[in-house]
Design an enzyme around this catalytic site. Structure first.
Site, PDB file in Angstrom:
ATOM      1  N   LYS A 188       0.847  -1.200   0.000  1.00  0.00           N
ATOM      2  CA  LYS A 188       0.000   0.000   0.000  1.00  0.00           C
ATOM      3  C   LYS A 188       0.886   1.256   0.000  1.00  0.00           C
ATOM      4  O   LYS A 188       2.080   1.176  -0.239  1.00  0.00           O
ATOM      5  CB  LYS A 188      -0.961  -0.044   1.191  1.00  0.00           C
ATOM      6  CG  LYS A 188      -1.797  -1.333   1.275  1.00  0.00           C
ATOM      7  CD  LYS A 188      -2.842  -1.450   0.167  1.00  0.00           C
ATOM      8  CE  LYS A 188      -3.362  -2.866  -0.044  1.00  0.00           C
ATOM      9  NZ  LYS A 188      -4.132  -3.454   1.027  1.00  0.00           N
TER      10      LYS A 188
HETATM   11  C1  LIG Z   1      -5.105  -4.606   1.312  1.00  0.00           C
HETATM   12  C2  LIG Z   1      -6.573  -4.448   1.427  1.00  0.00           C
HETATM   13  C3  LIG Z   1      -7.293  -4.849   2.555  1.00  0.00           C
HETATM   14  C4  LIG Z   1      -6.675  -5.608   3.674  1.00  0.00           C
HETATM   15  O1  LIG Z   1      -5.553  -5.004   4.202  1.00  0.00           O
HETATM   16  P1  LIG Z   1      -4.649  -5.764   5.273  1.00  0.00           P
HETATM   17  O2  LIG Z   1      -3.974  -4.631   5.990  1.00  0.00           O
HETATM   18  O3  LIG Z   1      -3.695  -6.609   4.495  1.00  0.00           O
HETATM   19  O4  LIG Z   1      -5.530  -6.557   6.159  1.00  0.00           O
HETATM   20  C5  LIG Z   1      -8.650  -4.576   2.609  1.00  0.00           C
HETATM   21  N1  LIG Z   1      -9.276  -3.960   1.603  1.00  0.00           N
HETATM   22  C6  LIG Z   1      -8.625  -3.580   0.482  1.00  0.00           C
HETATM   23  C7  LIG Z   1      -9.373  -2.876  -0.597  1.00  0.00           C
HETATM   24  C8  LIG Z   1      -7.257  -3.836   0.364  1.00  0.00           C
HETATM   25  O5  LIG Z   1      -6.623  -3.486  -0.759  1.00  0.00           O
END
Ligand SMILES: *Cc1c(COP(=O)(O)O)cnc(C)c1O
Length: 392
Positions: A188
């Site tokens: 992210k």
């Molecule tokens: C990455 C992601 C999640 C989950 O994130 P984590 O921190 O890995 O639990 C949830 N929703 C979306 C849209 C994502 O891209």
């Protein structure tokens, strides 16, 4: 191989983590509240709760909004499975609102028609979870107006969108939602390794989020239900979880947050360069950008104009063979075997399915170079031409 995403870890990030290792606290020390207050101040929200992932944040957000058995939650099919799973964790039913295939976001017109029929069938959702796909905010003002008319609550899944803006305000300010969640997974925009956060402007929701984060336990004298037995006293008031973040992760998160604006502006610069390279190629279309949004650009996605499932599969396979690790975001959630078992079938959200068979996520991360982008675009165009000719 050029990856589709990659974190940037600086010496100051490393130093920040080492400093915590040398401190008395590894877990519930001062870095957690510091990280929470940095993020909520950045986003102009009143409260923030740091947790060990965005998935945990989504779960406790649903719990804080009292999602339970007999409740219905709607989300976008074009997302990671966590956006829907959180409702199932609470025993609720989940359903999907088809997307606008030009943006990949939940389509507010589809949402409104679905709400109209849900009202007739007495099956309105308790919570709707829009997902700011690829980093571009959904049309939150319209969503909020619908939530007033149809009486549902809103959790923004802003896992892709920290650092972005909607109508000149930071994503996460919760002006049009009850709770907004972020992910700090390394792929992210900023990372704490694993990590997530839930922001809200409601003190009451914030207290619930903090309760569910840690076993349903509180020791806050203002929140105790009974008289305290003594200074050791705490109460378990709900069935919560251990979803706590650690100080090590928070220290990394704080340090990364200092670089957030730089990362997002670099991502925008790289996206603009891709856009310029693709402008001559009608057969490859970047996602449509809304005027009132500043995109955080977690992902750079293009769609192939005359895609077939076969051509789409071939192009991604070929590009990977040529050292460009492109990806596809997302397989419509309800087409996953687990969701099909619940009765969802092919054809349920036609836009999400057509989009799925045409979308390609290209590499995008702050250290990507223009030379790499030139190679990626030239290879993409050439490979697509070859494959399309072979198909004819
Ligand atoms: C990455 C992601 C999640 C989950 O994130 P984590 O921190 O890995 O639990 C949830 N929703 C979306 C849209 C994502 O891209």
């Amino acid at each position: 191989m050029i990856p589709y995403g990659k974190q940037v870890i600086s010496q100051s990030d490393i130093d920040a983590v080492i400093e915590v290792l040398n401190s008395p606290w590894l877990t519930q020390g001062p870095k957690i509240p510091e990280f929470e207050s940095s993020v909520r101040q950045y986003c102009h929200a009143n409260h923030a709760t740091a947790v060990n992932s965005a998935t945990s944040a989504l779960h406790i957000a649903c719990l804080a909004l009292d999602v339970g058995h007999n409740d219905i939650v709607w989300t976008s099919p074009n997302s990671f499975v966590a956006s829907a799973n959180c409702a199932l964790y609470c025993g609720a039913k989940v359903d999907f609102v088809d997307i606008d295939s030009n943006t990949g976001n939940m389509c507010v017109n589809n949402l409104e028609s679905k709400l109209i029929s849900a009202r007739e069938n007495n099956a309105l959702p308790k919570v709707v979870i829009p997902v700011h796909f690829a980093g571009q905010s959904c049309d939150m003002e319209t969503l909020h107006n619908l939530s007033v008319e149809y009486n549902f609550r809103i959790i923004e899944d802003a896992s892709h969108a920290i650092g972005g803006q909607y109508k000149n305000h930071p994503v996460g300010n919760c002006q049009y939602s009850d709770i907004c969640i972020f992910s700090f997974h390394p792929v992210k925009i900023v990372t704490s390794a694993e990590g997530g956060m839930a922001l809200t402007n409601s003190k009451e929701l914030d207290e619930k989020l903090k309760l569910y984060r840690s076993h349903g336990i509180t020791a806050d004298p203002h929140l105790l239900e009974k008289d305290s037995d003594g200074p050791w006293y705490y109460e378990q008031q709900a069935l919560g979880f251990n979803y706590r973040m650690t100080d090590l992760h928070a220290a990394l998160g704080i340090s990364q947050l200092n670089q957030l604006n730089q990362f997002v502006s670099k991502r925008n610069e790289l996206a603009a360069y891709y856009d310029a390279l693709f402008i001559k190629h009608d057969e490859i279309r970047p996602l449509t950008q809304s005027d009132d949004v500043y995109n955080a650009y977690h992902l750079y996605v293009v769609r192939i104009a005359n895609a077939t499932p076969l051509l789409h599969k071939q192009i991604v396979t070929e590009l990977r063979a040529k050292n460009i690790f492109c990806h596809v975001h997302y397989i419509p959630i309800y087409l996953q075997p687990y969701y099909r078992q619940k009765g969802f079938q092919q054809g349920y959200c036609p836009n999400a399915e057509a989009y799925y068979h045409s979308a390609v996520t290209l590499p995008l991360f702050p250290e990507l170079t223009q030379q790499e982008q030139d190679y990626i675009v030239a290879t993409f165009v050439e490979t697509l031409t070859e494959l399309s000719n072979a198909e004819k």
